[in-house]
Design a protein around this motif. Sequence first.
Motif, PDB file in Angstrom:
ATOM      1  N   LYS A 149      84.206  69.764  37.455  1.00  0.00           N
ATOM      2  CA  LYS A 149      83.545  71.163  37.840  1.00  0.00           C
ATOM      3  C   LYS A 149      83.552  71.574  36.293  1.00  0.00           C
ATOM      4  O   LYS A 149      84.677  71.712  35.555  1.00  0.00           O
ATOM      5  CB  LYS A 149      84.123  71.834  38.771  1.00  0.00           C
ATOM      6  N   PHE A 151      82.556  75.300  34.486  1.00  0.00           N
ATOM      7  CA  PHE A 151      82.084  76.733  34.673  1.00  0.00           C
ATOM      8  C   PHE A 151      81.150  77.263  33.321  1.00  0.00           C
ATOM      9  O   PHE A 151      81.804  77.273  32.217  1.00  0.00           O
ATOM     10  CB  PHE A 151      83.263  77.765  34.735  1.00  0.00           C
ATOM     11  N   TYR A 154      82.430  83.276  33.271  1.00  0.00           N
ATOM     12  CA  TYR A 154      83.510  83.749  33.092  1.00  0.00           C
ATOM     13  C   TYR A 154      84.359  83.449  31.967  1.00  0.00           C
ATOM     14  O   TYR A 154      85.170  82.606  31.447  1.00  0.00           O
ATOM     15  CB  TYR A 154      84.724  82.989  34.286  1.00  0.00           C
ATOM     16  N   HIS A 182      78.860  75.816  37.786  1.00  0.00           N
ATOM     17  CA  HIS A 182      78.758  77.196  38.105  1.00  0.00           C
ATOM     18  C   HIS A 182      77.931  77.720  37.180  1.00  0.00           C
ATOM     19  O   HIS A 182      78.127  77.740  35.869  1.00  0.00           O
ATOM     20  CB  HIS A 182      80.135  77.837  38.002  1.00  0.00           C
ATOM     21  N   HIS A 238      76.647  76.915  44.562  1.00  0.00           N
ATOM     22  CA  HIS A 238      76.504  78.544  45.021  1.00  0.00           C
ATOM     23  C   HIS A 238      75.080  78.974  44.504  1.00  0.00           C
ATOM     24  O   HIS A 238      75.142  79.955  43.399  1.00  0.00           O
ATOM     25  CB  HIS A 238      77.603  79.266  44.761  1.00  0.00           C
ATOM     26  N   SER A 288      80.438  85.862  42.684  1.00  0.00           N
ATOM     27  CA  SER A 288      79.502  85.369  41.387  1.00  0.00           C
ATOM     28  C   SER A 288      78.975  83.863  41.762  1.00  0.00           C
ATOM     29  O   SER A 288      79.903  83.077  42.005  1.00  0.00           O
ATOM     30  CB  SER A 288      80.151  85.538  40.050  1.00  0.00           C
TER      31      SER A 288
HETATM   32 ZN    ZN Z   1      81.496  79.685  40.812  1.00  0.00          ZN
END
Ligand code: ZN
Length: 492
Positions: A149, A151, A154, A182, A238, A288
């Motif tokens: 994963k 991101f 952030y 993300h 998401h 988020s």
């Molecule tokens: Zn996330």
Amino acid sequence: MGTLFKNGTVVTASDMVQADILVEGEIITLIGKDLSGDGHDVVDCSGKYIMPGGIDVHTHLDLPFGGTISNDDFDVGHMAAAFGGTTMHIDFVIQPIGGTLRDGLETWRKKSEGIAQIDYGFHMAVTDLNDDVMAEIPTMVDEGITSLKLFMAYKNVFQIDDDTLFNTMRVAAENGMIVMVHAENGDVEASLTPALLAEGKTDPVWHASSRPPEIEGEATNRAVVMSGLTGCPLYVVHMTCESAIDALRRGRALGYPVMGETCVQYFFLTVEDHLGAPGFEGAKYVCSPPIRTTHDQGILWQAVKDGTLQIVSTDHCDFWYDGGHGPWQEWAEKTGGTDWVGYEKQDPSYRRPGKELGKDDFSKIPNGMPGLEDRMMVMWDAGVNSGKISPSRFVELNCTNPAKIFGMYPRKGTIAVGADADILVWDPEVEHTISAETHHMRVDYNVYEGMTVKGKPVQVYQRGNKLVDGDEWLGNNGDGKFIARKPNAQVL
Ligand code: ZN
Ligand code: URP
Ligand code: ZN
């Protein structure tokens, strides 16, 4: 002696048939019509559906984040999951900055081993890539971790740069792994947020303005393009809005190995009604990417129906709304750290910090919300009862596709001979009103408060063991197993 599930309607991703199911030990050994119950425990499933246990591939249990730690852990969170029909989840291990992937793994093993009550797996979040970490990535496959994963948001916390994303995708592709992102442009968010705060825009509703849909669409497109260039399977987590869905759809039309999920809350909550609720109430809904508009909800339902999106998960990451009770300094001195969880166990009136951290500044509200227990009931009611999706598509989105995409099929995610006996006895007639008063998650609010759903799991089995019987909890700490996943899983 086994357990015979009799007279139910078995629902899989492809069929709905009247059949009996025999479970011996931990697995399904026979499926057929009119099987004899002689010598077996018989579960009468008349009028009920028999479905595979739900798999939530996106959870954050016991996660240090936003100046606190998410409430639900591998103990209570697991019980809550099972009461809602989820018998397995995949949580995100976070590589500590300056540390190795294995350091992160050790931390998450401590959180789960001997505590887990349902089965679980891990994704590995890469936060700090260097040559040593790059070399470590393939070794994760031997640990049963086949998904990475990254991101794209952030900033100064988890965010990686494009170089890291692209190079991780290359290594992942060579090793049969899948990359999850993300997708939000964290650099743009990091510019927008201080500008809003400087204008005095500090209320929760401004969280949405700091992370507009355009930055989700842009980042999604960037990741999709990299997937096309590297051939690495991509799974966008998401997804919330039209611009992101459009980017995914374009990639799929070009034949790129790109897939995506949305989370159940994005079908129901809006900026106007929830994030913009009076006072500080909107903080409950800060996550988020942010919740969006009814227009985006329509786009998401369409994407779920036409197969652009493959999975519905939760991104469960819950924080107290009314948190921060107790003399933290004293406790920190006593424990030599911030053992907030131990502190709460000592006296339940104590609560670790929660959403109130952002009372005067929306950017300090811990991001995330509860949903692990609610996902399947809410999706059944809003999806199946409304006629938007069939019971088989429900099973596909919540059980089968998660297992296929993340390397556990056909052991998990279906009802078949040889599969783990993770079984839901689902009563489509029973009504249930969702409320924080009655849910099992360790959090003081529920985003679906007061919603009456029709259809819920009345019995839940994991590998042949009954975990839930009506309102009764029968699970045990340590009974949940880590499920090692296989590489080269399916691209759907
Ligand atoms: Zn996330
Ligand atoms: O707000 C969210 N989504 N919190 C959990 C962390 C993440 O971004 O998935
Ligand atoms: Zn998440």
